[in-house]
Design a protein around this motif. Structure first.
Motif, PDB file in Angstrom:
ATOM      1  N   ARG A 103       0.733  -1.221  -0.115  1.00 46.72           N
ATOM      2  CA  ARG A 103       0.017   0.002  -0.070  1.00 46.72           C
ATOM      3  C   ARG A 103       0.867   1.343  -0.150  1.00 46.72           C
ATOM      4  O   ARG A 103       0.448   2.522  -0.485  1.00 46.72           O
ATOM      5  N   HIS A 104       2.071   1.123   0.349  1.00 46.51           N
ATOM      6  CA  HIS A 104       3.042   2.365   0.654  1.00 46.51           C
ATOM      7  C   HIS A 104       4.261   2.235  -0.287  1.00 46.51           C
ATOM      8  O   HIS A 104       5.074   3.032  -0.165  1.00 46.51           O
ATOM      9  N   SER A 105       4.236   1.223  -1.308  1.00 42.31           N
ATOM     10  CA  SER A 105       5.312   0.918  -2.063  1.00 42.31           C
ATOM     11  C   SER A 105       6.023   2.098  -3.213  1.00 42.31           C
ATOM     12  O   SER A 105       7.023   2.138  -3.294  1.00 42.31           O
ATOM     13  N   SER A 106       4.910   2.718  -3.520  1.00 40.04           N
ATOM     14  CA  SER A 106       5.460   3.952  -4.387  1.00 40.04           C
ATOM     15  C   SER A 106       6.197   4.881  -3.495  1.00 40.04           C
ATOM     16  O   SER A 106       7.214   5.254  -4.097  1.00 40.04           O
ATOM     17  N   PHE A 107       5.824   5.251  -2.282  1.00 41.03           N
ATOM     18  CA  PHE A 107       6.342   6.110  -1.514  1.00 41.03           C
ATOM     19  C   PHE A 107       7.908   5.489  -1.009  1.00 41.03           C
ATOM     20  O   PHE A 107       8.962   6.094  -1.055  1.00 41.03           O
ATOM     21  N   LEU A 108       7.847   4.369  -0.798  1.00 38.23           N
ATOM     22  CA  LEU A 108       8.877   3.470  -0.440  1.00 38.23           C
ATOM     23  C   LEU A 108       9.977   3.370  -1.498  1.00 38.23           C
ATOM     24  O   LEU A 108      11.191   3.305  -1.067  1.00 38.23           O
ATOM     25  N   MET A 109       9.593   2.999  -2.500  1.00 36.54           N
ATOM     26  CA  MET A 109      10.572   2.819  -3.750  1.00 36.54           C
ATOM     27  C   MET A 109      11.206   4.049  -4.058  1.00 36.54           C
ATOM     28  O   MET A 109      12.364   4.513  -4.163  1.00 36.54           O
ATOM     29  N   GLY A 110      10.387   5.189  -3.895  1.00 37.95           N
ATOM     30  CA  GLY A 110      11.006   6.681  -4.301  1.00 37.95           C
ATOM     31  C   GLY A 110      11.971   7.057  -3.281  1.00 37.95           C
ATOM     32  O   GLY A 110      13.025   7.444  -3.522  1.00 37.95           O
TER      33      GLY A 110
END
Length: 420
Positions: free
Chosen positions: A346-353
């Motif tokens: 659910r938070h992968s976009s933030f974590l990957m960035g």
């Protein structure tokens, strides 16, 4: 009193079941095709990363011509011998584009939250990310030729213009999720939605920053990304220089020599994703697959570079070790670089960035530190560069192998919401 409870999708499941498989009976055979919409989006993302990396690497490739142009030299000298080591790394200019790159990768992973079935994420993500290696190959091969024939500004005009045209393609063909895509087949839409039903929640929840700061699996991703990016930066920035300095090869006239290892990397990056998903079908645990891929993308490459510095310079041996070293690095694409989709979908976009931005600090430090080592010790400078690379790479890899995970973390699960 009214109570509304939103249950965790992973409630009642064991840790083992969280990091393993999708029921094969749910996978319609006719949607497992490169003609499907999700693979089309992966190819579009592949071209996005091609342009992104070409534009970034263009700064390093064109730096020679810029310096020569400033010194009013009429001929473009493709050899890197006349270029100061600190300028070669682009330590003052190249990193300016890195924050934008981190946001782009975060945005791409936001797509795979909605488009990537768990059983196919490795191949979809690596297909997209492998465009970076193809972009590096293209700019090393063509950058010097364009600078010599048309002038160094045309390197940016050409690849920048391609990027502008590509944006139109992205706006027309890429949609946030399968439900909103107008041309996707009903079968594929149902397959993707059903396979992600337990991972993607329509409920927006704030980022649990406090819990994230205490998450060892998250630190493992960030530190290993940093150490791997150090390795990749040395290969991209200094491999042409190493070939030139050891064998006195004019890189302008032998662009394919420096570019060839990256076309091998492009191939192995795509195959690495296929291998990772294949291992999952053979009942390998997801965390095991991620760690195998990360190990293959780090350890062999750094060991080969250290070995290179102790060998008597030999043209065939040197090129073989550089090609093999460069060829192993993309295996990390199906390891640490998509691991955030496993531990916090659910938070992968933030974590990957965020992890990419953390890793890209290595792209700033590596050229500066390596340039210093080479300037201080002309005789053993390359050995010192490769030994430092090995130490950093091994430290990040060990930390990831010990603390890395592929289970959805407690702080990334849906929380129970209660209204009184």
């Amino acid at each position: 009193m009214a109570t509304m409870t939103e249950l965790s999708p992973t409630a009642g499941k064991t840790k083992h079941s969280q990091d393993t498989r999708v029921d094969e009976s749910l996978v319609p055979k006719k949607v497992l095709s490169f003609r499907s919409t999700r693979y089309g989006i992966a190819f579009i993302a592949h071209f996005c990363n091609f342009i992104l990396m070409a534009q970034y690497a263009a700064i390093n490739i064109s730096m020679v011509a810029m310096v020569n142009g400033t010194n009013h030299q009429s001929q473009f000298n493709g050899s890197t011998e006349s270029l100061p080591l600190d300028a070669l790394g682009g330590s003052n200019d190249a990193p300016n584009s890195l924050p934008a790159e981190g946001s782009i990768f975060g945005g791409q992973h936001a797509l795979w939250e909605r488009w990537g079935p768990p059983r196919e994420r490795s191949r979809l993500c690596t297909l997209a990310l492998s465009g970076m290696m193809l972009g590096t190959f293209a700019i090393i091969l063509l950058g010097g030729i364009i600078s010599q024939t048309l002038g160094w500004p045309f390197v940016f005009y050409i690849f920048g213009g391609i990027g502008c045209v590509y944006c139109l393609l992205w706006f027309v063909l890429v949609y946030d999720d399968p439900v909103s895509h107008p041309w996707i087949s009903v079968t594929e839409k149902e397959y993707i939605v059903s396979s992600l039903a337990q991972q993607v929640s329509p409920c927006k929840q704030p980022l649990p920053f406090k819990a994230m700061l205490g998450s060892l699996p998250l630190y493992a991703i960030c530190l290993c990304s940093f150490s791997h990016q150090w390795l990749v930066t040395i290969l991209i920035v200094y491999m042409p220089t190493y070939i030139s300095s050891v064998f006195n090869v004019n890189i302008r006239d032998n662009g394919f020599l420096s570019a060839f290892p990256f076309i091998i990397s492009w191939v192995t990056g795509i195959l690495g994703g296929q291998l990772a998903d294949f291992l999952l079908t053979k009942n390998f645990r997801l965390v095991t697959v991620r760690k195998i891929a990360t190990f293959l993308g780090n350890f062999p490459s750094s060991v080969l570079l250290v070995a290179l510095s102790y060998l008597t310079p030999d043209y065939i041996t040197t090129m073989t070790l550089l090609i093999v070293s460069c060829g192993f690095t993309p295996f990390c694409q199906s390891g640490i670089y998509i691991n955030a989709l496993d531990i916090a979908p659910r938070h992968s976009s933030f974590l990957m960035g965020a992890s990419r931005e953390f890793g890209y600090t290595a792209a700033i430090l590596a050229p500066t530190v390596s340039g210093f080592l080479l300037s201080q010790d002309p005789e053993f400078g390359w050995r010192n560069v490769f030994l430092l690379l090995f130490a950093i790479n091994l430290s990040g890899l060990i930390f990831y192998l010990v603390f890395g995970d592929a289970v959805v973390q407690d702080w990334a699960k849906d929380r129970k919401l209660t209204r009184l």
